[in-house]
Design an enzyme around this catalytic site. Structure first.
Site, PDB file in Angstrom:
ATOM      1  N   CYS A 193       0.839  -1.196   0.000  1.00  0.00           N
ATOM      2  CA  CYS A 193       0.000   0.000   0.000  1.00  0.00           C
ATOM      3  C   CYS A 193       0.878   1.251   0.000  1.00  0.00           C
ATOM      4  O   CYS A 193       1.828   1.361   0.772  1.00  0.00           O
ATOM      5  CB  CYS A 193      -0.875  -0.018   1.236  1.00  0.00           C
ATOM      6  SG  CYS A 193      -1.756   1.498   1.532  1.00  0.00           S
ATOM      7  N   CYS A 199      -0.551   6.018   7.130  1.00  0.00           N
ATOM      8  CA  CYS A 199      -1.774   5.513   7.751  1.00  0.00           C
ATOM      9  C   CYS A 199      -1.421   4.785   9.036  1.00  0.00           C
ATOM     10  O   CYS A 199      -0.415   4.117   9.123  1.00  0.00           O
ATOM     11  CB  CYS A 199      -2.453   4.578   6.759  1.00  0.00           C
ATOM     12  SG  CYS A 199      -3.764   3.585   7.427  1.00  0.00           S
ATOM     13  N   CYS A 258      -1.560  -0.195   9.296  1.00  0.00           N
ATOM     14  CA  CYS A 258      -0.620  -1.309   9.117  1.00  0.00           C
ATOM     15  C   CYS A 258       0.763  -0.905   9.610  1.00  0.00           C
ATOM     16  O   CYS A 258       1.485  -0.196   8.932  1.00  0.00           O
ATOM     17  CB  CYS A 258      -0.481  -1.669   7.642  1.00  0.00           C
ATOM     18  SG  CYS A 258      -1.943  -2.375   6.946  1.00  0.00           S
ATOM     19  N   CYS A 309      -8.243   0.247   0.477  1.00  0.00           N
ATOM     20  CA  CYS A 309      -7.286  -0.256   1.473  1.00  0.00           C
ATOM     21  C   CYS A 309      -6.877  -1.683   1.128  1.00  0.00           C
ATOM     22  O   CYS A 309      -7.706  -2.519   0.757  1.00  0.00           O
ATOM     23  CB  CYS A 309      -7.961  -0.218   2.837  1.00  0.00           C
ATOM     24  SG  CYS A 309      -7.133  -1.169   4.099  1.00  0.00           S
ATOM     25  N   GLN A 318     -15.845 -11.158  14.369  1.00  0.00           N
ATOM     26  CA  GLN A 318     -14.404 -11.211  14.095  1.00  0.00           C
ATOM     27  C   GLN A 318     -14.133 -10.702  12.681  1.00  0.00           C
ATOM     28  O   GLN A 318     -14.889 -11.016  11.764  1.00  0.00           O
ATOM     29  CB  GLN A 318     -13.905 -12.637  14.220  1.00  0.00           C
ATOM     30  CG  GLN A 318     -14.107 -13.240  15.596  1.00  0.00           C
ATOM     31  CD  GLN A 318     -13.069 -12.800  16.597  1.00  0.00           C
ATOM     32  OE1 GLN A 318     -12.112 -12.107  16.262  1.00  0.00           O
ATOM     33  NE2 GLN A 318     -13.245 -13.174  17.837  1.00  0.00           N
ATOM     34  N   TYR A 337     -18.567 -12.921  27.183  1.00  0.00           N
ATOM     35  CA  TYR A 337     -18.266 -11.964  26.112  1.00  0.00           C
ATOM     36  C   TYR A 337     -18.562 -12.643  24.763  1.00  0.00           C
ATOM     37  O   TYR A 337     -17.718 -12.728  23.896  1.00  0.00           O
ATOM     38  CB  TYR A 337     -16.806 -11.510  26.148  1.00  0.00           C
ATOM     39  CG  TYR A 337     -16.321 -11.005  27.477  1.00  0.00           C
ATOM     40  CD1 TYR A 337     -16.435  -9.658  27.809  1.00  0.00           C
ATOM     41  CD2 TYR A 337     -15.745 -11.864  28.406  1.00  0.00           C
ATOM     42  CE1 TYR A 337     -15.986  -9.195  29.031  1.00  0.00           C
ATOM     43  CE2 TYR A 337     -15.301 -11.408  29.630  1.00  0.00           C
ATOM     44  CZ  TYR A 337     -15.411 -10.068  29.934  1.00  0.00           C
ATOM     45  OH  TYR A 337     -14.961  -9.616  31.139  1.00  0.00           O
ATOM     46  N   GLU A 392     -23.310 -11.436  27.046  1.00  0.00           N
ATOM     47  CA  GLU A 392     -22.812 -10.356  26.185  1.00  0.00           C
ATOM     48  C   GLU A 392     -23.525  -9.066  26.575  1.00  0.00           C
ATOM     49  O   GLU A 392     -24.713  -9.071  26.886  1.00  0.00           O
ATOM     50  CB  GLU A 392     -23.089 -10.731  24.709  1.00  0.00           C
ATOM     51  CG  GLU A 392     -23.101  -9.619  23.712  1.00  0.00           C
ATOM     52  CD  GLU A 392     -21.761  -8.919  23.560  1.00  0.00           C
ATOM     53  OE1 GLU A 392     -20.713  -9.589  23.508  1.00  0.00           O
ATOM     54  OE2 GLU A 392     -21.775  -7.669  23.511  1.00  0.00           O
ATOM     55  N   ASP A 415     -13.689 -14.346  26.150  1.00  0.00           N
ATOM     56  CA  ASP A 415     -13.113 -13.680  24.978  1.00  0.00           C
ATOM     57  C   ASP A 415     -13.364 -12.176  25.119  1.00  0.00           C
ATOM     58  O   ASP A 415     -14.169 -11.598  24.398  1.00  0.00           O
ATOM     59  CB  ASP A 415     -13.796 -14.236  23.710  1.00  0.00           C
ATOM     60  CG  ASP A 415     -13.224 -13.639  22.436  1.00  0.00           C
ATOM     61  OD1 ASP A 415     -12.210 -12.918  22.494  1.00  0.00           O
ATOM     62  OD2 ASP A 415     -13.808 -13.885  21.363  1.00  0.00           O
ATOM     63  N   CYS A 420      -7.462 -10.698  22.573  1.00  0.00           N
ATOM     64  CA  CYS A 420      -6.902  -9.894  21.488  1.00  0.00           C
ATOM     65  C   CYS A 420      -5.862  -8.925  22.046  1.00  0.00           C
ATOM     66  O   CYS A 420      -5.398  -8.037  21.342  1.00  0.00           O
ATOM     67  CB  CYS A 420      -8.007  -9.157  20.741  1.00  0.00           C
ATOM     68  SG  CYS A 420      -9.004  -8.140  21.818  1.00  0.00           S
TER      69      CYS A 420
HETATM   70  N1  SAH Z   1     -16.687 -14.044  21.408  1.00  0.00           N
HETATM   71  C1  SAH Z   1     -17.196 -13.143  20.413  1.00  0.00           C
HETATM   72  C2  SAH Z   1     -17.005 -11.660  20.745  1.00  0.00           C
HETATM   73  C3  SAH Z   1     -15.686 -11.246  21.282  1.00  0.00           C
HETATM   74  S1  SAH Z   1     -15.405  -9.492  21.307  1.00  0.00           S
HETATM   75  C4  SAH Z   1     -16.594 -13.465  19.070  1.00  0.00           C
HETATM   76  O1  SAH Z   1     -15.614 -14.180  18.973  1.00  0.00           O
HETATM   77  O2  SAH Z   1     -17.125 -13.008  18.071  1.00  0.00           O
HETATM   78  C5  SAH Z   1     -15.800  -9.025  22.907  1.00  0.00           C
HETATM   79  C6  SAH Z   1     -17.292  -8.875  23.160  1.00  0.00           C
HETATM   80  O3  SAH Z   1     -17.456  -8.509  24.510  1.00  0.00           O
HETATM   81  C7  SAH Z   1     -17.991  -7.799  22.345  1.00  0.00           C
HETATM   82  O4  SAH Z   1     -19.106  -8.355  21.712  1.00  0.00           O
HETATM   83  C8  SAH Z   1     -18.413  -6.754  23.395  1.00  0.00           C
HETATM   84  O5  SAH Z   1     -19.653  -6.134  23.073  1.00  0.00           O
HETATM   85  C9  SAH Z   1     -18.544  -7.603  24.635  1.00  0.00           C
HETATM   86  N2  SAH Z   1     -18.380  -6.947  25.934  1.00  0.00           N
HETATM   87  C10 SAH Z   1     -17.613  -5.882  26.257  1.00  0.00           C
HETATM   88  N3  SAH Z   1     -17.632  -5.676  27.588  1.00  0.00           N
HETATM   89  C11 SAH Z   1     -18.423  -6.644  28.130  1.00  0.00           C
HETATM   90  C12 SAH Z   1     -18.820  -6.971  29.469  1.00  0.00           C
HETATM   91  N4  SAH Z   1     -18.393  -6.259  30.511  1.00  0.00           N
HETATM   92  N5  SAH Z   1     -19.610  -8.033  29.649  1.00  0.00           N
HETATM   93  C13 SAH Z   1     -20.041  -8.782  28.598  1.00  0.00           C
HETATM   94  N6  SAH Z   1     -19.702  -8.510  27.309  1.00  0.00           N
HETATM   95  C14 SAH Z   1     -18.906  -7.452  27.083  1.00  0.00           C
END
Ligand code: SAH
Length: 546
Positions: A73, A79, A82, A161, A284, A313, A334, A383, A410
């Site tokens: 790019c 930017c 990356c 991009c 994702q 999450y 969530e 997650d 992440c």
């Molecule tokens: N496991 C899912 C999402 C992971 S991202 C996947 O793989 O697609 C993290 C997620 O946590 C997001 O959807 C966000 O909205 C949620 N989140 C953020 N803070 C939170 C909390 N305190 N309790 C529950 N969920 C939460």
């Protein structure tokens, strides 16, 4: 030697910082140089100097590193997106492995980390299925869209991009043409005036469906139907919506969604599972790698159709549904209500009825369900977003005492912090696997398996036969894993810890804090079937516990 601002220094770049910057030394003075690659010899101009270290701007590459490659790019340096495009992909993977390992060592205090080889990407560009393009005017007054220049609010005009899909440019060209034709103002951050803030585009990698969501500082856009007609010509167009965000903040999306055309969601697939995704839900960004990530999470969860699992999450239930294929029951939590709506729909769509979803904060829902309703877990998957887990949540997880915890992260720094907490309270780090979901950037996803510091059931079977075992070691009773191994070996049945604890309790044995049953006779807690009860009783007898 000390350096001052604007000094020019010559450096050999010997290391790579966590943001991808090159690190070199000049007379004991450490300099961090953005865009310099490990192995380069460069000249840098000092832009900020502290006593022992400073930051430099890359002026010239005197001798390029063997790891240096030509960025695809043209905007790679300007930017902020990356950070690693000039580094060969193999070295990007080395960088990411070291980043995770380094955090686990320094923040987590771990040694001898059980790292599996990092899982790299096959397609290095055009992998992102989501992009949010800011819209504004440049100095010449032209409407522009693209990306913010690193850490600023100046928009670099780039509709194509290298990480995004080809459909992005099609959408942006049409929206900008519409704005120009009908005199529609982009939003101006400084004044808070103007209408169009961002254009959100999502693409279903496996279904080729396209979603466009216009984020407006207002409720409508002129000639909506004309814009819709134009966007509908793009192959795969499935969802056109408006999101209203009148707040003066950096948060991109508001809460309200209005459908202009099509449906409010697109559908995509990961493995055998289909997912509906709405504009407000997290999904994702690299589905091909996500498939590998979830497969790893599933491998670590080690499910055999018996287990009760919590997926915290859970977003739109992506991991939950993956796990539900192999678990007895999965509960997801969530915070975003729209995502939970998606999750419930997705469970139906895939015929996975062994699931239940809760809207709320994980750190509130899990303690509540555990303390009030006596729920338990054989496996907990988390997650969280970059900030990691709330300590109240970790505390409840430890109290619930699941056999395995699978942590998908992440951000390896907060991961390391949370693992330290869990491992100081009885868990052990069993496996760590980094999965590259974000090639060309410094970000990396990691999956970790934790389990209790007990003998692994497989090892019991492999390393010594139950028949020859010296029973003196079991004076205090066998562990849950040993009981499971015995039952499996003698009857072929798989029994959960919950069942073992129920039978132990029936036999008047101490079950400790492990598996708190509901105060009320709660229907959510499954009862051990007679055949398994007999098998567990046999094991308890064998281990001389009854
Ligand atoms: N496991 C899912 C999402 C992971 S991202 C996947 O793989 O697609 C993290 C997620 O946590 C997001 O959807 C966000 O909205 C949620 N989140 C953020 N803070 C939170 C909390 N305190 N309790 C529950 N969920 C939460």
């Amino acid at each position: 030697m000390e350096f001052r601002k604007n000094d020019l220094v010559t450096l050999e770049i010997e290391d790579c910082g966590i943001d991808g910057e090159g690190i070199g030394k000049a007379d004991g003075f450490t300099v961090f140089v953005k865009d310099a690659v490990i192995g380069d010899k460069v000249t840098a101009k000092i832009i900020k100097a502290k006593k022992n270290y400073g930051y430099g701007r890359l002026m010239e590459v005197l001798k390029p590193s063997p790891y240096r490659v030509e960025p695809k790019c043209a905007f790679a340096r300007q930017c902020g997106g990356c950070q690693l495009q000039a580094l060969s992909y193999d070295q990007q993977l080395v960088f990411k492995t070291n980043k995770v390992k380094g955090h686990l060592e320094r923040i987590g205090g771990f040694t001898d980390i059980p790292m599996e080889p990092i899982i790299g990407m096959d397609e290095l560009f055009h992998y992102r299925n989501k992009a949010q393009f800011p819209v504004g005017r440049n100095k010449e007054g032209k409407i522009v869209t693209g990306f913010y220049a690193g850490r600023t609010h100046n928009i670099i005009e780039n509709r194509d991009c290298a990480l995004g899909v080809a459909e992005n440019k099609e959408v942006l060209d049409r929206v900008i043409a519409h704005m120009e034709k009908y005199g529609i103002e982009p939003y101006n951050e400084a004044t808070g005036k103007g209408l169009v803030r961002h254009i959100l585009i999502r693409y279903g990698y496996f279904t080729k469906e396209v979603m466009v969501c216009l984020i407006l500082n207002g409720n409508k856009i002129s000639k909506e139907n004309v814009l819709v007609e134009s966007l509908r010509e793009i192959p795969g167009m499935t969802s056109i919506t408006i999101n209203v965000n009148k707040k003066r903040s950096n948060v991109i999306l508001g809460e309200e969604i209005r459908l202009l055309w099509g449906q409010e969601y697109i559908t995509d697939k990961i493995g055998d599972i289909s997912y509906q995704i709405s504009p407000l839900s997290f999904y994702q960004v690299n589905p091909r790698q996500t498939q590998k990530l979830y497969a790893k999470a599933l491998e670590y969860a080690d499910l055999h159709g018996e287990e009760t699992v919590w997926d915290l999450y859970c977003g739109i239930g992506t991991i939950s549904l993956f796990l539900a294929q192999k678990a007895k029951f999965v509960r997801g939590v969530e915070i975003v209500p729209a995502a939970i709506e998606n999750a419930k729909e997705n469970a139906k769509l895939n015929g996975l009825e062994n699931t239940e979803f809760f809207v709320g904060k994980a750190e509130e829902v899990l303690p509540r369900e555990y303390k009030k309703n006596g729920v338990y877990a054989d496996v907990i998957v988390v997650d969280p977003p970059r900030k990691g887990c709330d300590e109240t949540l970790l505390e409840t997880m430890v109290e619930m005492n699941p056999e395995r915890i699978v942590y998908v992260s992440c951000d390896s720094a907060t991961l390391a912090r949370d693992l330290k907490y869990l491992c100081e309270r009885g868990y052990e780090l069993r496996k760590v696997c980094a999965v590259d979901q974000f090639g060309m950037t410094v970000h990396v996803e990691t999956v970790v398996l934790l389990s209790k510091g007990e003998i692994d059931s497989k090892k019991v079977r492999v390393e010594f036969s139950l028949e020859d075992m010296d029973m003196s070691g079991f004076q205090k009773g066998a562990t849950y894993e040993q009981i499971k191994a015995y039952v499996l070996e003698h009857t072929g049945l798989k029994v959960s810890s919950l069942y073992i604890s129920q039978i132990k309790r029936k036999c008047g044995l101490d079950v400790g804090q492990n598996y708190n049953l509901s105060k009320k006779e709660d229907a959510k807690v499954p009862k051990c079937p007679p055949e398994k009860e007999a098998a567990i009783r046999d094991a308890l007898k064998y281990f001389q516990m009854i």
